[in-house]
Design an enzyme around this catalytic site. Structure first.
Site, mmCIF file in Angstrom:
data_model
loop_
_atom_site.group_PDB
_atom_site.id
_atom_site.type_symbol
_atom_site.label_atom_id
_atom_site.label_comp_id
_atom_site.label_asym_id
_atom_site.label_seq_id
_atom_site.Cartn_x
_atom_site.Cartn_y
_atom_site.Cartn_z
ATOM 1 N N MET A 55 13.006 24.160 3.426
ATOM 2 C CA MET A 55 12.382 23.625 2.442
ATOM 3 C C MET A 55 13.300 22.788 1.565
ATOM 4 O O MET A 55 12.853 21.422 0.969
ATOM 5 C CB MET A 55 11.495 24.613 1.503
ATOM 6 C CG MET A 55 10.609 24.047 0.375
ATOM 7 S SD MET A 55 9.658 25.075 -0.757
ATOM 8 C CE MET A 55 8.519 25.385 0.360
ATOM 9 N N TYR B 195 16.934 29.385 9.585
ATOM 10 C CA TYR B 195 15.618 30.053 9.643
ATOM 11 C C TYR B 195 15.429 30.351 11.348
ATOM 12 O O TYR B 195 15.704 29.503 11.933
ATOM 13 C CB TYR B 195 14.223 29.599 9.278
ATOM 14 C CG TYR B 195 14.189 29.543 7.700
ATOM 15 C CD1 TYR B 195 14.096 30.937 7.200
ATOM 16 C CD2 TYR B 195 14.369 28.681 6.730
ATOM 17 C CE1 TYR B 195 13.817 31.328 5.909
ATOM 18 C CE2 TYR B 195 14.139 28.800 5.552
ATOM 19 C CZ TYR B 195 13.926 30.187 4.893
ATOM 20 O OH TYR B 195 13.694 30.500 3.706
ATOM 21 N N LYS C 203 0.854 -1.200 -0.087
ATOM 22 C CA LYS C 203 0.016 -0.002 0.184
ATOM 23 C C LYS C 203 0.741 1.226 -0.058
ATOM 24 O O LYS C 203 2.020 1.213 0.062
ATOM 25 C CB LYS C 203 -0.912 -0.020 1.349
ATOM 26 C CG LYS C 203 -0.063 -0.080 2.461
ATOM 27 C CD LYS C 203 -1.085 -0.138 3.635
ATOM 28 C CE LYS C 203 -0.390 -0.149 5.017
ATOM 29 N NZ LYS C 203 -1.332 -0.522 6.124
ATOM 30 N N ARG D 125 -10.821 -0.129 14.910
ATOM 31 C CA ARG D 125 -10.625 0.560 13.749
ATOM 32 C C ARG D 125 -11.832 -0.085 12.851
ATOM 33 O O ARG D 125 -12.774 0.232 13.183
ATOM 34 C CB ARG D 125 -9.322 0.834 13.092
ATOM 35 C CG ARG D 125 -8.816 1.927 12.422
ATOM 36 C CD ARG D 125 -7.359 1.894 12.185
ATOM 37 N NE ARG D 125 -6.954 0.759 11.586
ATOM 38 C CZ ARG D 125 -5.750 0.723 11.176
ATOM 39 N NH1 ARG D 125 -4.736 1.757 11.385
ATOM 40 N NH2 ARG D 125 -5.175 -0.348 10.665
HETATM 41 C C1 LIG Z 1 -0.575 -1.736 6.641
HETATM 42 C C2 LIG Z 1 -1.186 -3.093 7.040
HETATM 43 C C3 LIG Z 1 -0.346 -4.181 7.469
HETATM 44 C C4 LIG Z 1 1.105 -3.952 7.401
HETATM 45 O O1 LIG Z 1 1.534 -3.298 8.562
HETATM 46 P P1 LIG Z 1 2.841 -3.139 9.033
HETATM 47 O O2 LIG Z 1 3.075 -2.484 10.522
HETATM 48 O O3 LIG Z 1 3.745 -2.239 8.131
HETATM 49 O O4 LIG Z 1 3.644 -4.545 8.937
HETATM 50 C C5 LIG Z 1 -1.235 -5.301 7.882
HETATM 51 N N1 LIG Z 1 -2.325 -5.415 7.609
HETATM 52 C C6 LIG Z 1 -3.153 -4.314 7.277
HETATM 53 C C7 LIG Z 1 -4.592 -4.526 7.683
HETATM 54 C C8 LIG Z 1 -2.802 -3.260 7.099
HETATM 55 O O5 LIG Z 1 -3.533 -2.292 7.005
#
Ligand SMILES: *Cc1c(COP(=O)(O)O)cnc(C)c1O
Length: 368
Positions: free
Chosen positions: A307, A259, A35, A130
């Site tokens: 930046m 800065y 992802k 969640r």
């Molecule tokens: C992102 C995600 C993972 C991977 O998590 P990591 O902590 O990067 O290993 C696994 N399962 C789900 C449902 C996720 O959204």
């Protein structure tokens, strides 16, 4: 001449880290999580780096389709399932596994027509709060999903809130596994529980935790979900962000840098200016004193990150000057260490790599 800032992706390290996953969880099949543009590494590079994975998992529907277009033929999993009824046909058209975490998604699948059967991953909320069905709602959700003729296999999944900290005072992995087993009692089907934290702690959890599939993300990219060093787990960095010194200032006691004039020198110093700033994805909150490597030697940030540039201390590296190599994170400087210093996590740094940074591929050894 392009700006010297570059992110080098180490496909060899990605393969190595995948092998580490398999060593930690022998017998489990592995979803390589790609992802967020493969955690900033590029979707297509994720596909090649994890070519040995049993499947690839991600969030974005359009990128799941893209994986098919790129020629990935093994399973693809949508970790949050579909967002809209119009996406349902994609599941069978592109042969995508879909998480199912709420009644609204089940209703969509009930109404949809599929040209081929689909595989679903029914998600249980075991305390993360969640996504997913509560353990006491799980059986009813499973029965409703099971009744849909187009649904072939149903994998049972949950997600750990604290897999990086086994003795978490509020919610342990063991407690989440216990809730999962209670909620899934009597239901057949493959189990998919562990993220990287679960995989890395499999040895300690072996009595309680078993997975048919695991879903590691960050550890495949050479980071860890918790405070421990990736090297302690035998993981290798997969992304080296490197640049060069593009300017040097010799300053004396009382001079300020950057800065806000946040840093004031107490004596003579050499300040190196590095072509990398927060518009490249380097964290602006990185503090004075944060770690950096110049010509293979440890040094520190001076003053504020701006930046397009940041400033580092060259006082103890007299041979360093314009053109010297700088590693911001990766080979020789763990991304988690940079992230910790900046009050964030390695995940965020990888994912926030800005589009203007040139990306190349190269072996880790060439940078180490
Ligand atoms: C992102 C995600 C993972 C991977 O998590 P990591 O902590 O990067 O290993 C696994 N399962 C789900 C449902 C996720 O959204």
């Amino acid at each position: 001449m392009p700006r010297p800032l570059r992110a080098t992706i180490h496909l060899d390290s990605m393969q190595h880290n995948l092998a580490r996953v398999r060593e930690c969880t022998p017998g489990a099949k592995v979803w390589g999580v790609v992802k967020a543009n493969a955690y900033g590494h590029g979707l297509e590079r994720g596909m090649r780096g994890f070519a040995g994975a049993d499947g690839l998992a991600l969030i974005e529907t359009e990128n799941a389709v893209r994986l098919r277009e790129l020629g990935w033929t093994r399973p693809v999993l949508l970790l949050e399932g579909i967002f809209d009824a119009s996406d349902a046909p994609l599941l069978s058209k592109y042969n995508l596994n879909s998480a199912v975490h709420c009644l609204e998604q089940i209703a969509i699948l009930e109404q949809a027509s599929f040209e081929r059967p689909i595989d679903a991953h029914l998600k249980m909320n075991t305390g993360m709060n969640r996504l997913g069905f509560r353990p006491d709602q799980f059986q009813a959700a499973w029965r409703r999903l099971r009744a849909i003729p187009a649904v072939r296999e149903i994998t049972l999944m949950t997600h750990f809130a604290n897999a990086d900290e086994l003795e978490h005072p509020r919610l342990t992995v063991r407690e989440q596994v216990r809730r999962f087993c209670t909620g899934a009692d009597g239901i057949d089907g493959p189990r998919s529980l562990s993220n990287s934290g679960g995989v890395l702690h499999q040895a300690e959890l072996d009595a309680e935790l078993s997975n048919d599939w695991v879903r590691p993300g960050i550890m495949l990219y050479g980071g860890t979900p918790g405070g421990k060093a990736a090297a302690d787990f035998g993981l290798l960095p997969t992304m080296t962000l490197s640049s060069e010194i593009i300017g040097v200032q010799e300053i004396v006691a009382g001079d300020n840098v950057g800065y806000g004039s946040r840093f004031q020198a107490e004596g003579p110093m050499r300040i190196g200016v590095v072509a990398c700033g927060y518009a490249d994805g380097y964290p602006r909150h990185a503090p004075h004193g944060g770690p950096v490597v110049v010509d293979g030697l440890r040094s520190t940030l001076v003053g504020r990150v701006s930046m397009d540039m940041l400033t580092v201390d060259l006082t103890h590296i007299p041979n360093a000057g314009v053109g010297s190599k700088v590693v911001l994170w990766g080979a020789g400087l763990p991304i988690d260490e940079v992230a910790n210093a900046a009050g964030t996590i390695g995940y965020e740094l990888m994912c926030a790599l800005a589009p203007r940074v040139q990306v190349a591929e190269g072996e880790l050894a060439a940078h180490g």
